[in-house]
Structure formats: structure tokens, C-alpha cells
Design an enzyme around this catalytic site. Sequence first.
Site, short mmCIF file in Angstrom:
data_model
loop_
_atom_site.label_atom_id
_atom_site.label_comp_id
_atom_site.label_asym_id
_atom_site.label_seq_id
_atom_site.Cartn_x
_atom_site.Cartn_y
_atom_site.Cartn_z
CD GLU A 105 -14.80 27.11 101.25
OE1 GLU A 105 -15.68 27.34 101.91
OE2 GLU A 105 -14.56 26.14 100.49
CG ASP A 106 -16.02 29.42 105.11
OD1 ASP A 106 -15.67 29.55 104.27
OD2 ASP A 106 -16.06 29.26 106.63
CG ASP A 109 -6.50 26.49 106.29
OD1 ASP A 109 -6.13 28.17 106.44
OD2 ASP A 109 -6.52 25.80 107.62
CG ASP A 166 -16.96 24.75 112.20
OD1 ASP A 166 -15.92 25.20 111.23
OD2 ASP A 166 -16.90 23.75 112.48
C1 PRP Z 1 -13.10 25.29 106.05
C2 PRP Z 1 -13.92 26.06 105.68
C3 PRP Z 1 -13.50 26.35 104.30
C4 PRP Z 1 -12.18 25.53 103.80
C5 PRP Z 1 -10.79 25.45 103.84
O1 PRP Z 1 -14.54 23.58 105.83
O2 PRP Z 1 -14.94 26.77 105.73
O3 PRP Z 1 -14.77 25.40 103.40
O4 PRP Z 1 -12.39 24.70 105.85
O5 PRP Z 1 -9.78 24.81 104.01
P1 PRP Z 1 -9.01 24.87 103.65
O6 PRP Z 1 -8.64 25.62 101.98
O7 PRP Z 1 -7.58 23.92 104.06
O8 PRP Z 1 -9.67 23.46 102.80
P2 PRP Z 1 -14.47 23.27 106.74
O9 PRP Z 1 -14.24 21.43 106.28
O10 PRP Z 1 -13.89 23.58 108.28
O11 PRP Z 1 -15.96 22.63 107.12
P3 PRP Z 1 -17.21 23.46 107.64
O12 PRP Z 1 -17.59 24.66 106.38
O13 PRP Z 1 -18.87 22.41 107.50
O14 PRP Z 1 -16.74 24.08 108.90
MG MG Z 2 -15.43 24.12 109.62
MN MN Z 3 -16.43 25.16 104.32
#
Ligand code: PRP
Ligand code: MG
Ligand code: MN
Length: 189
Positions: A105-106, A109, A166
Amino acid sequence: VRHLSDDIAYVLFPEQQIHARVQQLGRQLAHDYADRAPLVLGVLTGAFQVCGDLVRSMDPCPRGTTVNFVRASSYGSGTESSGKVAIKMDMDSKLIKGRHVVLVEDIVDTGMTLTRLKAHLTENCEAASVAIVALLDKRERRKVELEADYVGFQCPNEFVVGYGLDFDEEYRTLPYIGVLKPECYAHKL
Ligand code: PRP
Ligand code: MG
Ligand code: MN
């Protein structure tokens, strides 16, 4: 002409620092998985950059290591997680049974995305084990208890973009991670 970089208030993790850390994590993974070939599973879309750099750094790479992706998204165009996580596997779920999965994962959160994914892989797909690599850990925002096994950097509670991350699908292409200027997302919330 307006460039993406004009929207960045300041750089939090420069390109070199990210690469050095990801390389360490890759070598660590290669060592830890030396005798059990991992299935590296990048979480699209955010993890596309870190996943590529990470597997390139897995050296010496365990024989049998494979790479695939799973799509999970919860944010939509807002800056807050919706709490609803949609999962879409990019591979036959049957092939996960008995594998040692390394989720990449990036950012962690609230922890909702990885909690959902981990449960899905363990309970529905019967993975032998599931470990988590998260480049960034935004601990302050956690809503569910979730601990990544490998963390790149602790992340302050700011809206960060770049290197896969993003806002409204933009900024993923930046080679560094920076804090977005508030005026760049205020009008879209
Ligand atoms: C973002 C990020 C993680 C996730 C973390 O993805 O890349 O996958 O949110 O958040 P959390 O711990 O609160 O679940 P996003 O849903 O924005 O999709 P994306 O990767 O396509 O941008
Ligand atoms: Mg996102
Ligand atoms: Mn994501």
C-alpha cells in the site's frame, strides 16, 4: 502554464529518500521471504509506484515470487474515506489459496482498506499468510486497529499527494510526496 508541482505547498519525502527507503524494504522482504515465495499484491491505484520500485529492490529475489494487483478504493473524490471499500481482484482468487501474500500500500490512513483486504484474503481466499507493506503510516487517523508489518515512513496528518497518492485522481505522477496547497482541494470538497 500551470504544472502539478505548482500545487505543492512543500515536499515531505523527496524522491531520493523514498527510493532509499523502498530499497531497504525490498531487501528486507527478500530476506524475510527467502524460503517462502511471496505473492506480492499491490493495491491499485495508489500503490502502483511503490509496488514497482519495491519488487525491483527484492534482491536476491526468492524463486517463485509473483506479482499481481487488487483494486480497492474508498475515497472517491473527497479527502475523507467513505468507509465503504470496494474490492476487485485482478487475478483468479483461487490462486491465492496457500500463498504467502504481501500486500503493498502507499498509505494506511483509517485502516479500513487494509482491514477489509486482509480479511478477504485470509477468510475468502485462504491465503497462508498476509503481511502488509505500507510506504506511509498516518497513525493519527486510524479508526480501526491495524498494524502494518513494514512501514516506510510515519506520515503527519496532512493531505499528501505524489508517488501514487492522488487527490481526485491527479498528482499520482509526481516522483516525490508533498503536501497539497489547501486552495487546491478546498473548492472540490
Ligand atoms: C487510498 C490509499 C489507500 C487507502 C488508505 O486509496 O491509496 O489505499 O486510501 O485509506 P484507509 O486506510 O483510510 O482505508 P483510495 O481509496 O483513495 O483509492 P486509490 O488508491 O485509487 O487512490
Ligand atoms: Mg485515492
Ligand atoms: Mn489506494
